[in-house]
Design an enzyme around this catalytic site. Structure first.
Site, PDB file in Angstrom:
ATOM      1  N   THR A 250      -7.630  -3.654  -2.006  1.00 26.24           N
ATOM      2  CA  THR A 250      -6.168  -3.562  -2.029  1.00 26.24           C
ATOM      3  C   THR A 250      -5.629  -4.305  -3.241  1.00 26.24           C
ATOM      4  OG1 THR A 250      -4.145  -3.924  -0.757  1.00 26.24           O
ATOM      5  CG2 THR A 250      -5.848  -5.636  -0.604  1.00 26.24           C
ATOM      6  N   ARG A 251      -4.426  -3.945  -3.626  1.00 26.81           N
ATOM      7  CA  ARG A 251      -3.687  -4.706  -4.635  1.00 26.81           C
ATOM      8  C   ARG A 251      -2.274  -4.974  -4.133  1.00 26.81           C
ATOM      9  NH1 ARG A 251      -3.293   0.794  -6.799  1.00 26.81           N
ATOM     10  NH2 ARG A 251      -1.138   1.254  -7.381  1.00 26.81           N
TER      11      ARG A 251
ATOM     12  N   HIS B 163       0.706  -3.622   5.061  1.00 26.33           N
ATOM     13  CA  HIS B 163       1.679  -3.005   5.947  1.00 26.33           C
ATOM     14  C   HIS B 163       0.923  -2.463   7.161  1.00 26.33           C
ATOM     15  CE1 HIS B 163       0.216   0.701   4.201  1.00 26.33           C
ATOM     16  NE2 HIS B 163       0.768   0.468   3.029  1.00 26.33           N
TER      17      HIS B 163
ATOM     18  N   HIS C 193      -2.196  -0.295   6.720  1.00 24.30           N
ATOM     19  CA  HIS C 193      -3.387  -1.053   6.336  1.00 24.30           C
ATOM     20  C   HIS C 193      -4.036  -1.676   7.570  1.00 24.30           C
ATOM     21  CE1 HIS C 193      -1.487  -1.703   2.104  1.00 24.30           C
ATOM     22  NE2 HIS C 193      -2.240  -0.622   2.122  1.00 24.30           N
TER      23      HIS C 193
ATOM     24  N   ARG D 169      -6.332   6.935   1.383  1.00 22.63           N
ATOM     25  CA  ARG D 169      -5.589   7.884   0.555  1.00 22.63           C
ATOM     26  C   ARG D 169      -5.245   7.268  -0.794  1.00 22.63           C
ATOM     27  NH1 ARG D 169      -0.522   8.965  -1.043  1.00 22.63           N
ATOM     28  NH2 ARG D 169       0.159  11.161  -1.190  1.00 22.63           N
TER      29      ARG D 169
END
Length: 385
Positions: free
Chosen positions: A192-193, A197, A200, A287
């Site tokens: 992740t960057r 939310h 996730h 995605r």
């Protein structure tokens, strides 16, 4: 027992204390190359084994093979060229560095590594952009950044003098030791960057049902200007781990690299290889992983990973979102209700809402996480301009 490193051996090019002192004692007489953040972070990651089996910046054979076939000369799949093309503007003496020299790499004026130059060759930046990013448009953040690189690639093994990243970043050797200490035989990595939310969370919890441990490994080194700052990502994930996840089954640590926004066929594979080196057995592929704008097929990585054996198992997830009829998180595979019943999550929308002083809906982001992110509003305002 954690997974074998990519290529079978975990690289270690970190100088011993004695060798480091010797280099520093004679540094005034050595040639130097000033490097940017990407060059500095790449040198560090090579040295600590994150980019195993690479032992240095790529030579022409590896570079050409990666561009044309996504393969190193030894046949291993590799998708992102790891190269050093320093700018002449910061290096007026660059022309005096030749094959056989061992210049010291300087970052912000401080010595970080020694480069043992084995090759020098021209850098075709347009070809690089076309092959790696699939576009030559400056609207793509990495293509724009590429224009500022030098015109000559310097390759060869490196030896690390000093770390660049913070003390909270662990090496692959250290994460492997941590996984073994916890008794984890199967570990899934989450790339992740962004702050978390609810989509996730949903994916992470689904993945955690199938393995011993979840390794949340956010990229914090060098991101595009409208991304959340590293502090926001780490702070929000730490809150999530501390208050909602079983601490014995979730581990959080940052990864300081320059994010390559090269989409599913290039960046996603590269990011999976890195996590294999850190000891992970599984890798979450959602995605639009490592995508930007509308340059890539959001699910291109799914088809690719189904036919690719990297020695790390991909967990493929469709986009998840909240369905008001189902009253739960769903995907297109688990919900038959129309789009009008769905609350989809977009980090771009979340950033804009925070900048506007609006609270993201509870079915999109936990309110306490949104409140935590408000203090980063000035940073987001600057990035969105």
């Amino acid at each position: 027992m954690t997974a074998l490193p990519y290529g079978g051996t975990l690289v270690n090019r970190v100088l011993s204390d004695a060798a480091r002192r010797e280099i520093l004692a004679g540094i005034d007489g050595r040639k130097t190359i000033a490097v940017d953040t990407q060059g500095a972070l790449d040198a560090e990651k090579i040295a600590i084994g994150a980019f195993s089996p690479l032992t240095g910046f790529m030579g022409e054979a590896d570079y050409s093979g990666v561009l044309a076939r996504s393969r190193l000369k030894n046949g291993l799949t590799w998708t992102i060229p790891i190269i050093l093309a320093p700018r002449i503007a910061e290096n007026p003496g660059l022309g005096d560095i030749h094959v056989g020299d061992s210049p010291v790499l300087l970052y912000h004026g401080e010595p970080i590594a020694v480069l043992h130059v084995e090759e020098k060759f021209p850098f075709d930046k347009t070809e690089f952009a076309r092959r790696v990013y699939g576009t030559t448009e400056d609207a793509h953040p990495d293509v724009k950044k590429l224009r500022n690189a030098g015109d000559t690639i310097f390759s060869g093994p490196i030896d690390l003098i000093n770390r660049v990243s913070g003390a909270d970043e662990l090496t692959p050797e250290e994460t492997r030791e941590e996984f073994d200490r916890r008794g984890w035989e199967t570990v899934v990595a989450f790339q992740t960057r962004n702050p978390p939310h609810v989509a996730h969370e949903y994916i992470q919890r689904c993945a955690l049902e199938q393995v011993d441990g979840l390794f949340i490994h956010p990229v914090v080194g060098e991101l595009k200007k409208d991304d959340f700052p590293a502090e926001a990502v780490i702070e929000s994930y730490q809150y999530l781990v501390d208050h909602y996840y079983p601490k014995s089954r979730v581990f959080l640590a940052p990864l300081a690299i320059s994010m390559r926004y090269a989409g599913p066929s290039r960046a996603a594979v590269f990011l999976a290889i890195i996590r294999k080196n850190y000891g992970c057995t599984h890798f979450i592929v959602g995605r639009d992983i490592a995508g930007v704008g509308n340059y890539y097929d959001p699910y291109g990585a799914h088809a690719l990973f189904r036919n690719l054996d990297l020695g790390i198992e991909a967990m493929l997830f469709r986009e998840s979102y909240y369905c008001r009829k189902c009253r739960s998180m769903v995907t297109e595979k688990t919900c038959g209700h129309p789009e009008s019943d769905h609350s989809r999550v977009s980090m771009t929308q979340i950033r804009k809402m925070i900048v506007a002083g609006e609270q993201p809906p509870i079915e999109v982001m936990r309110p306490e996480l949104a409140d935590l992110l408000v203090k980063y509003r000035p940073y987001l305002e600057a990035g969105l301009k």
